[in-house]
Write an enzyme that holds these catalytic residues in place. Structure first.
Site, PDB file in Angstrom:
ATOM      1  N   LYS A  49      40.817  33.379  74.328  1.00 18.45           N
ATOM      2  CA  LYS A  49      40.795  34.404  75.020  1.00 18.45           C
ATOM      3  C   LYS A  49      39.265  34.227  75.885  1.00 18.45           C
ATOM      4  O   LYS A  49      39.132  34.160  76.904  1.00 18.45           O
ATOM      5  CB  LYS A  49      40.800  35.588  74.358  1.00 18.45           C
ATOM      6  CG  LYS A  49      42.408  35.980  73.917  1.00 18.45           C
ATOM      7  CD  LYS A  49      42.524  37.128  73.041  1.00 18.45           C
ATOM      8  CE  LYS A  49      44.123  37.302  72.605  1.00 18.45           C
ATOM      9  NZ  LYS A  49      44.058  38.517  71.580  1.00 18.45           N
ATOM     10  N   GLN A  93      41.230  42.985  68.556  1.00 18.25           N
ATOM     11  CA  GLN A  93      42.359  42.066  67.870  1.00 18.25           C
ATOM     12  C   GLN A  93      43.174  42.318  66.701  1.00 18.25           C
ATOM     13  O   GLN A  93      42.344  43.193  65.942  1.00 18.25           O
ATOM     14  CB  GLN A  93      41.490  40.607  67.635  1.00 18.25           C
ATOM     15  CG  GLN A  93      42.638  39.579  67.197  1.00 18.25           C
ATOM     16  CD  GLN A  93      43.331  38.928  68.288  1.00 18.25           C
ATOM     17  OE1 GLN A  93      43.235  39.290  69.538  1.00 18.25           O
ATOM     18  NE2 GLN A  93      44.503  38.534  67.941  1.00 18.25           N
ATOM     19  N   ASP A 116      45.399  45.767  76.769  1.00 20.29           N
ATOM     20  CA  ASP A 116      46.480  45.514  76.091  1.00 20.29           C
ATOM     21  C   ASP A 116      47.681  46.212  76.460  1.00 20.29           C
ATOM     22  O   ASP A 116      48.680  46.405  76.367  1.00 20.29           O
ATOM     23  CB  ASP A 116      46.399  45.704  74.406  1.00 20.29           C
ATOM     24  CG  ASP A 116      45.835  44.435  73.721  1.00 20.29           C
ATOM     25  OD1 ASP A 116      46.657  43.417  74.195  1.00 20.29           O
ATOM     26  OD2 ASP A 116      45.047  44.405  72.911  1.00 20.29           O
TER      27      ASP A 116
END
Ligand code: GUN
Length: 281
Positions: A49, A93, A116
């Site tokens: 990422k 995460q 997200d």
């Protein structure tokens, strides 16, 4: 033989467009990824990422915290990032170590920085028919991939296997919004094969070998979100590619299908949140 849904090719196209767009920005977004503990797979995802973000000119920082980190300590870190004006996107995460409540942590992220789309604000908006600020990355990537190949969703029977907050749940809502008929299957589902046999599209997000060609309807579409290493250490998806690709009309490979699309969606989301922030101020 099925046509391959090429996630790498579409990712590259999306990233090239984004790079050009970002070149025109005076200021750049900053994506902070928080990684707690030493889950090997998470470490690889997070590094990927960061690398992708930096290749686009997005500032990216990984905050690594030890697995013993207390929930309060993580909450206080999130709070710090929420209040830091230089930070435009926050990603924690998952999975988190067991002693930390995933719900409490996600709930603490400021919705405007929730890249997200996992906070109750953004999730709630998605589930009640409002636009969230951004859509969760993997479901968004799946739909972008299907759209790229002009695969119709309206009126189609889509069987989603898996009900996680990361993939199955939000994806099922996004498919409903596209007028698909959605069946969500999970670990307690009985007679999975009977259900997948009736699917025009099967989207599997389990992380185990569960789909074989004989469970599928001729010419169906398979989107394989699962990824794991088999007993020989080979990276593979939920579907048995050999048999499934002989029955299906389209199939996404693992690796090279949904994985690259998740990263592309994360970059899109980072830029979308940044633009919303700029337009507000
Ligand atoms: N772990 C696996 N997929 C994801 C994702 O899309 N977002 C976060 N935050 N963690 C993940």
């Amino acid at each position: 033989m099925a046509i391959i849904l090429d996630g790498k090719k579409l990712r590259d196209k999306i990233l090239n467009d984004l790079r050009q767009k970002l070149d025109r920005f005076d200021k750049k977004p900053t994506l902070v990824v928080v990684l707690v503990g030493d889950n090997a797979a998470s470490k690889i995802y997070v590094a990927n990422k960061k690398k992708t973000a930096q290749s686009l000119g997005i500032n990216s920082v990984i905050i690594e915290l030890p697995s013993e980190t207390k929930e309060e300590e993580l909450l206080s870190k999130i709070n710090e990032l929420n209040n830091d004006e230089s930070v435009t996107a926050i990603l924690v995460q998952l999975p988190l170590p067991k002693h930390i409540s995933q719900k409490n942590i996600i709930n603490a992220i400021k919705p405007e920085k929730d890249v997200d789309g996992f906070t109750p604000y953004n999730f709630g908006r998605l589930f009640s028919g409002y636009e969230p600020l951004v859509y969760p990355c993997t479901p968004k990537g799946v739909l972008l991939l299907l759209d790229e190949y002009n695969i119709e969703l309206d009126g189609k029977h889509v069987v989603v296997i898996g009900r996680s907050n990361i993939v199955g749940r939000p994806l099922s809502q996004m498919l409903l919004n596209r007028n698909a008929t959605v069946t969500v299957c999970h670990s307690h589902t009985k007679n999975l094969a009977q259900i997948t046999k009736t699917a025009d599209i099967v989207i599997s997000a389990v992380g185990k070998k569960i789909i074989e060609g004989e469970m599928l309807k001729s010419d169906c579409v398979i989107v394989d979100v699962g990824i794991f290493k088999d007993e020989n250490g080979k990276t593979r998806g939920d579907a048995d590619f050999e048999t499934a690709s002989r029955i299906a009309s389209y199939i996404s490979p693992v690796p090279g299908g949904v994985g690259p699309m998740t990263i592309a969606s994360l970059m899109l989301n980072t830029v979308e949140l940044f633009e919303k922030m700029i337009n507000k101020s």
